[in-house]
Design a protein around this motif. Structure first.
Motif, mmCIF file in Angstrom:
data_model
loop_
_atom_site.group_PDB
_atom_site.id
_atom_site.type_symbol
_atom_site.label_atom_id
_atom_site.label_comp_id
_atom_site.label_asym_id
_atom_site.label_seq_id
_atom_site.Cartn_x
_atom_site.Cartn_y
_atom_site.Cartn_z
ATOM 1 N N ASN A 195 0.846 -1.193 0.000
ATOM 2 C CA ASN A 195 0.000 0.000 0.000
ATOM 3 C C ASN A 195 0.884 1.247 0.000
ATOM 4 O O ASN A 195 2.120 1.163 0.034
ATOM 5 C CB ASN A 195 -0.979 -0.018 1.177
ATOM 6 N N CYS A 196 0.249 2.402 -0.021
ATOM 7 C CA CYS A 196 1.004 3.660 -0.175
ATOM 8 C C CYS A 196 1.996 3.882 0.957
ATOM 9 O O CYS A 196 3.137 4.296 0.735
ATOM 10 C CB CYS A 196 0.038 4.844 -0.268
ATOM 11 N N GLU A 197 1.572 3.612 2.200
ATOM 12 C CA GLU A 197 2.469 3.871 3.330
ATOM 13 C C GLU A 197 3.648 2.890 3.326
ATOM 14 O O GLU A 197 4.778 3.262 3.672
ATOM 15 C CB GLU A 197 1.694 3.818 4.645
ATOM 16 N N GLN A 198 3.413 1.638 2.906
ATOM 17 C CA GLN A 198 4.520 0.686 2.804
ATOM 18 C C GLN A 198 5.468 1.072 1.679
ATOM 19 O O GLN A 198 6.693 0.951 1.812
ATOM 20 C CB GLN A 198 3.968 -0.721 2.564
ATOM 21 N N GLN A 199 4.904 1.557 0.563
ATOM 22 C CA GLN A 199 5.727 1.969 -0.574
ATOM 23 C C GLN A 199 6.648 3.116 -0.195
ATOM 24 O O GLN A 199 7.802 3.172 -0.621
ATOM 25 C CB GLN A 199 4.820 2.373 -1.741
ATOM 26 N N ARG A 200 6.163 4.049 0.624
ATOM 27 C CA ARG A 200 6.987 5.185 1.068
ATOM 28 C C ARG A 200 8.200 4.702 1.868
ATOM 29 O O ARG A 200 9.305 5.214 1.719
ATOM 30 C CB ARG A 200 6.165 6.134 1.935
ATOM 31 N N VAL A 201 7.968 3.699 2.718
ATOM 32 C CA VAL A 201 9.069 3.149 3.516
ATOM 33 C C VAL A 201 10.101 2.501 2.597
ATOM 34 O O VAL A 201 11.317 2.721 2.753
ATOM 35 C CB VAL A 201 8.536 2.121 4.548
ATOM 36 N N LEU A 202 9.638 1.706 1.637
ATOM 37 C CA LEU A 202 10.549 1.037 0.702
ATOM 38 C C LEU A 202 11.371 2.057 -0.081
ATOM 39 O O LEU A 202 12.591 1.893 -0.244
ATOM 40 C CB LEU A 202 9.747 0.154 -0.253
ATOM 41 N N GLU A 203 10.744 3.127 -0.545
ATOM 42 C CA GLU A 203 11.460 4.153 -1.319
ATOM 43 C C GLU A 203 12.514 4.853 -0.468
ATOM 44 O O GLU A 203 13.608 5.168 -0.951
ATOM 45 C CB GLU A 203 10.460 5.167 -1.875
ATOM 46 N N ALA A 204 12.201 5.079 0.820
ATOM 47 C CA ALA A 204 13.183 5.711 1.709
ATOM 48 C C ALA A 204 14.383 4.789 1.917
ATOM 49 O O ALA A 204 15.530 5.241 1.954
ATOM 50 C CB ALA A 204 12.534 6.048 3.051
ATOM 51 N N LYS A 226 10.507 -8.119 4.587
ATOM 52 C CA LYS A 226 10.960 -9.115 3.605
ATOM 53 C C LYS A 226 11.124 -8.484 2.233
ATOM 54 O O LYS A 226 12.062 -8.799 1.496
ATOM 55 C CB LYS A 226 9.956 -10.271 3.538
ATOM 56 N N ARG A 227 10.212 -7.593 1.871
ATOM 57 C CA ARG A 227 10.287 -6.919 0.572
ATOM 58 C C ARG A 227 11.514 -6.015 0.510
ATOM 59 O O ARG A 227 12.181 -5.906 -0.526
ATOM 60 C CB ARG A 227 9.010 -6.109 0.338
ATOM 61 N N ILE A 228 11.826 -5.357 1.622
ATOM 62 C CA ILE A 228 13.006 -4.489 1.668
ATOM 63 C C ILE A 228 14.276 -5.327 1.499
ATOM 64 O O ILE A 228 15.194 -4.947 0.766
ATOM 65 C CB ILE A 228 13.043 -3.700 2.996
ATOM 66 N N VAL A 229 14.322 -6.484 2.178
ATOM 67 C CA VAL A 229 15.493 -7.368 2.081
ATOM 68 C C VAL A 229 15.753 -7.758 0.627
ATOM 69 O O VAL A 229 16.891 -7.738 0.154
ATOM 70 C CB VAL A 229 15.298 -8.635 2.947
ATOM 71 N N THR A 230 14.683 -8.091 -0.114
ATOM 72 C CA THR A 230 14.862 -8.537 -1.495
ATOM 73 C C THR A 230 15.116 -7.386 -2.466
ATOM 74 O O THR A 230 15.435 -7.624 -3.628
ATOM 75 C CB THR A 230 13.632 -9.320 -1.985
ATOM 76 N N ILE A 609 9.685 16.980 4.432
ATOM 77 C CA ILE A 609 11.059 16.598 4.068
ATOM 78 C C ILE A 609 11.028 15.625 2.900
ATOM 79 O O ILE A 609 10.369 14.596 2.963
ATOM 80 C CB ILE A 609 11.780 15.927 5.268
ATOM 81 N N PRO A 610 11.728 15.924 1.786
ATOM 82 C CA PRO A 610 11.768 14.973 0.660
ATOM 83 C C PRO A 610 12.515 13.712 1.061
ATOM 84 O O PRO A 610 13.491 13.772 1.792
ATOM 85 C CB PRO A 610 12.517 15.740 -0.432
ATOM 86 N N LEU A 611 12.035 12.566 0.588
ATOM 87 C CA LEU A 611 12.655 11.291 0.930
ATOM 88 C C LEU A 611 13.790 10.954 -0.014
ATOM 89 O O LEU A 611 13.776 11.325 -1.178
ATOM 90 C CB LEU A 611 11.617 10.161 0.861
ATOM 91 N N GLY A 612 14.773 10.218 0.517
ATOM 92 C CA GLY A 612 15.832 9.674 -0.335
ATOM 93 C C GLY A 612 16.861 10.706 -0.732
ATOM 94 O O GLY A 612 16.750 11.890 -0.479
ATOM 95 N N ARG A 613 17.917 10.235 -1.383
ATOM 96 C CA ARG A 613 18.968 11.111 -1.848
ATOM 97 C C ARG A 613 18.602 11.669 -3.220
ATOM 98 O O ARG A 613 17.699 11.150 -3.886
ATOM 99 C CB ARG A 613 20.293 10.350 -1.920
ATOM 100 N N PRO A 614 19.272 12.738 -3.689
ATOM 101 C CA PRO A 614 18.961 13.274 -5.019
ATOM 102 C C PRO A 614 19.091 12.195 -6.078
ATOM 103 O O PRO A 614 20.028 11.412 -6.078
ATOM 104 C CB PRO A 614 20.031 14.368 -5.195
ATOM 105 N N LEU A 615 18.142 12.161 -7.003
ATOM 106 C CA LEU A 615 18.119 11.120 -8.014
ATOM 107 C C LEU A 615 19.004 11.471 -9.205
ATOM 108 O O LEU A 615 19.061 12.620 -9.627
ATOM 109 C CB LEU A 615 16.684 10.887 -8.493
#
Length: 636
Positions: A195-204, A226-230, A609-615
């Motif tokens: 879902n959206c909140e899980q996707q945000r965590v994965l992107e971070a 588990k998804r983050i690990v893979t 705060i924007p997530l992640g490093r500059p793309l």
């Protein structure tokens, strides 16, 4: 559904061999970029490039793909016409599966077009006379039409060679995705299941941030982990957990086994010296780039502080945790660390001064997946923070009169003490008439003690007809044969127990495999029937389970959060029986409540705060392609 990747970053060994198999040329890339491209004649190539070496382009024709170990980030691609083989390793498994899927789908489509279109004389002449450098462009993302076309061709011969045939059923359990996984939705790559909140965590996480994410019971924390690990490179990613069972769930090792500092007793200086004297421990610390810790709530503050100091010392890096990316997961309102409150007051790891220095972003998962009854979810949310109204108390007391047994399946009693659950199970089993059947596990050499601590499967399982059992593994989710499903042994067929579950389904339980990693990173395996006695179960061991027929006595609760953990195992109020509910048995630690107040204030500030490093420009381009594809999918 994830459409497929046209880029892949990983380690690559390239070998050219003679027809007899002798190696005539070899190039090793510690880090390379693989890109799928086309020339002006629509022929597809794979480009292998790095900062130090000139790009190599290989035509994607007549290739063999060996993909048994895709789930470990490994695969090989053999280009038969030029005698060249690519050995891929340390690839994020999700990206690798998606990349190979794109090759399969695109080549299937190309083969279909080539069989129906005869090249014109002008095209052939243009190829022969073309003296200029070829112009290449990136392969377009896979569309739904491409996927449908690939699926329709699976009955015909494909352009890839499947992995060797599976000779025995037992062997299949340890293998990676079958060839069909390249054109069917894969559990490694199905982004729509987040879902959206899980996707945000994965992107971070993929953005390289140090994060902590939390959520109430049943919000999919372990699933997301588990998804983050893979999604991260396996060779430099270390999945750990504070408990052995939690570590087994995510395919990792215990935090204590990885760290190499035992239980953390002694001064920081002594622990640093101890870790430095063990070459294997030092090597693991230096190699690690992403450290994942599940059930962080059960790691005490003093240990977390010492761990952080050891990381900086061994890695000779003054950044928090020696520059390792931290991905922490847990719920501090569930079970606390199993230690005495330390003299410095740092019972929880968030009470350590280094916590705020280490954590850059924090998230909370709010969507509950385990329960669907909003009344029950509301009751659990209140109990989680130690709040019990008269309405809640009356509602739970009312469950004591419920009959939740059916078809000979009794309710599992959740106990606050492990010894109580063992005593109940042994006593009930003795009372049953009939012959005992003993099932001994098959374990990796000299690993029984480790596997006992890190897997839910017992090394010795004694069953009889009529025994109340619980399934310990997801066997068939659609059929309701999931981890925690309750059943009763109705007979034995060919020596294997046959279980009738609450949903009337029958299942013949044959041996399954559990894998854990030891302190050196080697895989250990236990093979056992995926059942355990279930007249009773301890609250501590029930974490992560969903029980469809459960009763509990909360009179012996001795920890904050223990009542909440027990109640939140139930699937619904209709499948729950609370024998002696008393609001005095429900409380939350004041320090944890204060932490979550600060945590939510931080969440509000983090929205800006924007997530992640500059793309990079390449990543930006890739994201734009995904966005276009997503719009196409939405229209359809």
């Amino acid at each position: 559904m994830d459409a497929g990747e046209t880029f892949l970053s990983c380690a690559v060994n390239v070998e050219w061999t003679t027809p007899q198999g002798s190696i005539i040329r070899k190039i090793n890339y510690k880090s390379a970029s693989l890109r799928l491209i086309r020339n002006e004649f629509r022929e597809m190539f794979m480009e292998i490039g790095s900062e130090k070496n000139a790009a190599i382009r290989l035509a994607l024709k007549g290739i063999n793909v060996f993909k048994k170990f895709m789930a470990e980030g490994k695969a090989s691609i053999k280009f038969q016409e030029v005698g060249c083989t690519l050995f891929l390793s340390n690839a994020p498994p999700t990206n690798l599966v998606s990349f190979l899927r794109t090759i399969f789908v695109k080549m299937t489509g190309d083969k279909d077009r080539q069989s129906n279109v005869t090249p014109s004389k002008q095209t052939m002449r243009a190829k022969l006379l073309s003296g200029k450098a070829q112009a290449f462009e990136e392969v377009s993302p896979v569309t739904i039409a491409d996927m449908s076309n690939a699926k329709s061709k699976i009955s015909k011969s494909t352009v890839t060679t499947p992995s060797p045939p599976r000779k025995r059923k037992a062997d299949s359990e340890s293998r990676g995705p079958a060839p069909k996984k390249l054109y069917s939705p894969s559990p490694l790559t199905t982004h729509s299941s987040l879902n959206c909140e899980q996707q945000r965590v994965l992107e971070a996480c993929l953005g390289g941030k140090n994060i902590f994410f939390t959520g109430s019971a049943g919000t999919g924390k372990s699933y997301l982990l588990k998804r983050i690990v893979t999604a991260l490179p396996p060779d430099v990613t270390v999945p750990t957990a504070s408990t052995g069972v939690a570590a087994c769930h995510i395919g990792g090792t215990t935090l204590h086994a990885f760290a190499g500092i035992g239980d953390g007793s002694g001064s920081v200086e002594n622990l640093c010296e101890r870790a430095l004297k063990m070459p294997l421990i030092t090597q693991k610390w230096k190699k690690c780039k992403h450290l994942i810790i599940d059930e962080i709530s059960m790691v005490d503050g003093a240990y977390f502080e010492k761990l952080e100091a050891v990381a900086r010392y061994v890695r000779k890096n003054d950044k928090p945790f020696g520059g390792i990316q931290l991905i922490l997961c847990g719920d501090f309102l569930q079970l606390p660390p199993v230690v005495e409150k330390s003299k410095n007051g740092k019972k929880f790891c968030f009470q350590s001064p280094c916590w705020d220095k280490c954590i850059e972003l924090c998230f909370e998962l709010k969507e509950v997946h385990r329960q669907t009854d909003q009344e029950f979810i509301s009751i659990l949310n209140s109990i989680r923070i130690g709040r019990v109204t008269k309405e809640i108390s009356d509602r739970l007391l009312g469950t004591a009169r419920q009959k939740i047994e059916s078809d000979g399946i009794l309710a599992t009693r959740l106990c606050s003490h492990t010894n109580d659950s063992k005593m109940i199970n042994n006593s009930k089993l003795r009372d049953l008439e009939g012959e005992e059947k003993v099932f001994m596990s098959q374990d990796s050499d000299n690993a029984t003690n480790i596997l006992d601590n890190q897997t839910v499967a017992p090394s010795k399982l004694i069953l009889k007809v009529g025994a109340q059992v619980m399934l310990l593994k997801n066997i068939n989710v659609n059929a309701g044969l999931v981890n925690g499903a309750r059943g009763v042994i109705v007979r034995f067929d060919d020596g294997f127990p046959v279980v009738r579950f609450k949903n009337k389904k029958e299942y013949t339980a044959r041996a399954e495999r559990w894998y854990v990693k030891n302190s050196s990173g080697s895989l250990l395996c236990r093979r056992q029937v995926p059942l355990n006695l279930a007249w009773a179960f301890s609250i501590h061991k029930s974490q992560g389970l969903t029980l469809d027929c459960v009763e509990m006595s909360l009179s012996k609760i001795f920890e904050a959060g223990q009542a909440y953990v027990a109640l939140s195992r139930a699937q619904s109020l209709d499948t729950l029986r609370v024998l002696d509910f008393d609001s005095r048995h429900v409380w939350a630690d004041p320090n944890v409540l204060e932490f979550y107040q600060r945590f939510r204030r931080r969440l509000q500030q983090m929205e800006l705060i924007p997530l992640g490093r500059p793309l990079s420009s390449k990543t930006n381009k890739k994201l734009k392609l995904r966005e276009i594809l997503q719009k196409q999918m939405n229209k359809k």
